[in-house]
Motif scaffolding. Structure first.
Motif, mmCIF file in Angstrom:
data_model
loop_
_atom_site.group_PDB
_atom_site.id
_atom_site.type_symbol
_atom_site.label_atom_id
_atom_site.label_comp_id
_atom_site.label_asym_id
_atom_site.label_seq_id
_atom_site.Cartn_x
_atom_site.Cartn_y
_atom_site.Cartn_z
ATOM 1 N N PRO A 63 0.944 -1.331 0.026
ATOM 2 C CA PRO A 63 -0.017 0.073 -0.179
ATOM 3 C C PRO A 63 0.698 1.185 -0.019
ATOM 4 O O PRO A 63 2.026 1.118 0.595
ATOM 5 C CB PRO A 63 -0.866 -0.186 1.371
ATOM 6 C CG PRO A 63 0.146 -0.843 2.273
ATOM 7 C CD PRO A 63 1.212 -1.536 1.491
ATOM 8 N N SER A 85 0.927 5.811 -1.312
ATOM 9 C CA SER A 85 0.234 7.006 -2.077
ATOM 10 C C SER A 85 0.835 6.882 -3.431
ATOM 11 O O SER A 85 0.008 7.254 -4.676
ATOM 12 C CB SER A 85 0.572 8.432 -1.240
ATOM 13 O OG SER A 85 0.012 8.136 -0.125
ATOM 14 N N PHE A 86 2.063 6.465 -3.688
ATOM 15 C CA PHE A 86 2.603 6.531 -5.221
ATOM 16 C C PHE A 86 2.468 7.475 -5.915
ATOM 17 O O PHE A 86 1.983 7.410 -7.136
ATOM 18 C CB PHE A 86 2.072 5.157 -5.670
ATOM 19 C CG PHE A 86 2.406 4.083 -4.967
ATOM 20 C CD1 PHE A 86 3.239 3.639 -4.306
ATOM 21 C CD2 PHE A 86 1.154 3.116 -4.574
ATOM 22 C CE1 PHE A 86 3.817 2.458 -3.691
ATOM 23 C CE2 PHE A 86 1.332 2.091 -3.511
ATOM 24 C CZ PHE A 86 2.653 1.573 -3.264
ATOM 25 N N GLY A 104 12.492 3.163 -6.235
ATOM 26 C CA GLY A 104 12.459 2.402 -4.998
ATOM 27 C C GLY A 104 11.269 1.539 -4.731
ATOM 28 O O GLY A 104 11.259 0.405 -4.213
ATOM 29 N N HIS A 105 10.194 1.959 -4.962
ATOM 30 C CA HIS A 105 8.803 1.180 -4.841
ATOM 31 C C HIS A 105 8.831 0.065 -5.812
ATOM 32 O O HIS A 105 8.460 -1.104 -5.373
ATOM 33 C CB HIS A 105 7.504 2.059 -5.473
ATOM 34 C CG HIS A 105 7.204 3.444 -4.414
ATOM 35 N ND1 HIS A 105 7.272 4.605 -5.068
ATOM 36 C CD2 HIS A 105 7.107 3.372 -3.110
ATOM 37 C CE1 HIS A 105 6.859 5.342 -3.875
ATOM 38 N NE2 HIS A 105 7.005 4.593 -2.819
ATOM 39 N N LYS A 107 -5.080 14.627 1.774
ATOM 40 C CA LYS A 107 -3.702 15.240 0.974
ATOM 41 C C LYS A 107 -4.273 15.890 -0.250
ATOM 42 O O LYS A 107 -4.939 15.100 -0.863
ATOM 43 C CB LYS A 107 -2.859 13.863 0.818
ATOM 44 C CG LYS A 107 -1.798 13.656 1.926
ATOM 45 C CD LYS A 107 -0.693 12.662 1.537
ATOM 46 C CE LYS A 107 -0.163 12.180 2.742
ATOM 47 N NZ LYS A 107 1.024 11.154 2.412
ATOM 48 N N ARG A 158 5.992 -4.081 3.070
ATOM 49 C CA ARG A 158 6.278 -2.792 3.149
ATOM 50 C C ARG A 158 7.814 -2.511 2.955
ATOM 51 O O ARG A 158 8.702 -3.318 3.365
ATOM 52 C CB ARG A 158 6.072 -2.062 4.619
ATOM 53 C CG ARG A 158 4.995 -1.956 5.090
ATOM 54 C CD ARG A 158 4.391 -0.557 4.319
ATOM 55 N NE ARG A 158 3.049 -0.093 4.997
ATOM 56 C CZ ARG A 158 2.452 1.055 4.492
ATOM 57 N NH1 ARG A 158 3.174 1.730 3.671
ATOM 58 N NH2 ARG A 158 1.331 1.333 4.907
ATOM 59 N N GLY A 159 8.397 -1.526 2.263
ATOM 60 C CA GLY A 159 9.747 -1.275 2.305
ATOM 61 C C GLY A 159 10.275 -0.329 3.198
ATOM 62 O O GLY A 159 9.509 0.679 3.508
ATOM 63 N N ARG A 211 13.620 2.108 4.360
ATOM 64 C CA ARG A 211 14.500 2.811 3.970
ATOM 65 C C ARG A 211 15.508 3.104 5.167
ATOM 66 O O ARG A 211 16.706 3.384 5.052
ATOM 67 C CB ARG A 211 14.202 4.067 3.247
ATOM 68 C CG ARG A 211 13.840 4.064 1.635
ATOM 69 C CD ARG A 211 12.992 5.277 1.327
ATOM 70 N NE ARG A 211 11.712 5.439 2.199
ATOM 71 C CZ ARG A 211 10.693 6.433 1.913
ATOM 72 N NH1 ARG A 211 11.134 7.280 0.778
ATOM 73 N NH2 ARG A 211 9.846 6.411 2.748
ATOM 74 N N TYR A 213 18.425 3.068 -3.572
ATOM 75 C CA TYR A 213 17.435 3.694 -3.754
ATOM 76 C C TYR A 213 16.904 4.433 -2.396
ATOM 77 O O TYR A 213 15.714 4.918 -2.442
ATOM 78 C CB TYR A 213 16.229 2.799 -4.373
ATOM 79 C CG TYR A 213 16.398 2.226 -5.427
ATOM 80 C CD1 TYR A 213 17.097 2.824 -6.580
ATOM 81 C CD2 TYR A 213 16.125 0.792 -5.661
ATOM 82 C CE1 TYR A 213 17.034 2.361 -7.835
ATOM 83 C CE2 TYR A 213 16.213 0.220 -6.973
ATOM 84 C CZ TYR A 213 16.725 1.091 -7.980
ATOM 85 O OH TYR A 213 16.980 0.394 -9.319
ATOM 86 N N PHE A 253 15.341 7.994 -2.238
ATOM 87 C CA PHE A 253 14.289 8.029 -3.135
ATOM 88 C C PHE A 253 13.122 8.205 -2.404
ATOM 89 O O PHE A 253 12.740 7.275 -1.649
ATOM 90 C CB PHE A 253 14.137 7.035 -4.124
ATOM 91 C CG PHE A 253 15.434 7.112 -5.193
ATOM 92 C CD1 PHE A 253 16.529 7.919 -5.174
ATOM 93 C CD2 PHE A 253 15.125 6.455 -6.496
ATOM 94 C CE1 PHE A 253 17.902 7.629 -5.980
ATOM 95 C CE2 PHE A 253 16.256 6.421 -7.523
ATOM 96 C CZ PHE A 253 17.443 6.950 -7.100
HETATM 97 P P1 ADP Z 1 2.803 6.938 1.754
HETATM 98 O O1 ADP Z 1 2.824 8.054 0.983
HETATM 99 O O2 ADP Z 1 1.558 6.535 1.996
HETATM 100 O O3 ADP Z 1 4.063 6.925 2.949
HETATM 101 P P2 ADP Z 1 4.450 6.022 -0.249
HETATM 102 O O4 ADP Z 1 3.849 5.988 -1.472
HETATM 103 O O5 ADP Z 1 5.786 6.942 0.215
HETATM 104 O O6 ADP Z 1 3.642 5.807 1.012
HETATM 105 O O7 ADP Z 1 5.371 4.639 0.156
HETATM 106 C C1 ADP Z 1 4.719 3.218 0.073
HETATM 107 C C2 ADP Z 1 5.588 2.361 0.708
HETATM 108 O O8 ADP Z 1 7.002 2.162 0.037
HETATM 109 C C3 ADP Z 1 6.103 2.400 2.151
HETATM 110 O O9 ADP Z 1 6.269 1.326 2.897
HETATM 111 C C4 ADP Z 1 7.584 2.945 2.167
HETATM 112 O O10 ADP Z 1 8.319 2.746 2.953
HETATM 113 C C5 ADP Z 1 8.078 2.369 0.667
HETATM 114 N N1 ADP Z 1 9.029 2.995 0.132
HETATM 115 C C6 ADP Z 1 8.979 4.411 -0.283
HETATM 116 N N2 ADP Z 1 10.306 4.453 -1.039
HETATM 117 C C7 ADP Z 1 11.015 3.371 -0.814
HETATM 118 C C8 ADP Z 1 12.444 3.296 -1.360
HETATM 119 N N3 ADP Z 1 13.181 4.399 -1.884
HETATM 120 N N4 ADP Z 1 12.712 1.966 -1.035
HETATM 121 C C9 ADP Z 1 12.305 1.161 -0.417
HETATM 122 N N5 ADP Z 1 10.737 1.506 0.109
HETATM 123 C C10 ADP Z 1 10.372 2.486 -0.103
#
Ligand code: ADP
Length: 157
Positions: A7, A9-10, A16-17, A41, A87-88, A90, A123, A126
């Protein structure tokens, strides 16, 4: 069937995603990318634009499904029989936030789990907000996002 959801906002999706989606798609039978429609938002891209860009950028992965949701993540997961959130991570800051989220979901729905994948170091800096900042000042974000996203942002803005 083992299903997971990534999940976020992307707004917009970054490399990275994409790395996290690819790795999750090798672990699970089916991976949902869930675009969270956060009405509080003010986004750069509409949910429809984000879904289209995500679908194009993950076209090479045949077990990925891009969807949007606006209610509670756990409710959507139960409805679609998705067992795991991926979840990723960083940094420690990401971890501290995600730990709380994961523990709340676990306390409310013991059948659901959260799995963390460490982001690739290249990444780690990012983020969608960095991309939005670069766009705002007319900079070049081609190294941070997939080609289709770069082309789209360039043509739109
Ligand atoms: P939100 O805006 O809801 O916080 P994001 O779209 O920024 O969500 O990120 C969604 C998921 O991707 C989160 O789990 C975030 O930690 C992970 N994520 C974002 N950028 C990176 C990256 N560069 N490397 C690994 N995971 C990432």
């Amino acid at each position: 069937m083992k299903r997971a959801i990534c999940p976020g906002s992307f707004d917009p999706v970054t490399l990275g995603h994409i790395d996290i989606f690819q790795r999750a798609s090798h672990i699970f039978d089916e991976v949902y990318i869930g675009v969270f429609n956060n009405i509080r938002k003010k986004p750069l891209l509409s949910v429809e634009e984000r879904i289209d860009l995500l679908a194009q950028a993950t076209d090479h992965l045949d077990n990925i499904k891009v969807i949007s949701f606006d209610g509670l993540l756990a409710d959507y997961m139960i409805k679609e029989d998705i067992q795991v959130i991926v979840r990723g991570l960083r940094s420690v800051t990401d971890y501290e936030y995600e730990q709380g989220q994961a523990q709340i979901i676990k306390a409310m729905h013991p059948e659901l789990d959260t799995m963390f994948l460490l982001g690739k170091p290249e990444y780690n800096s990012f983020s969608s907000s960095v991309v939005r900042e670069i766009i705002r000042f007319g900079g070049n974000c081609s190294k941070l996002v997939p080609h289709n996203v770069y082309r789209y942002l360039k043509s739109r803005i």
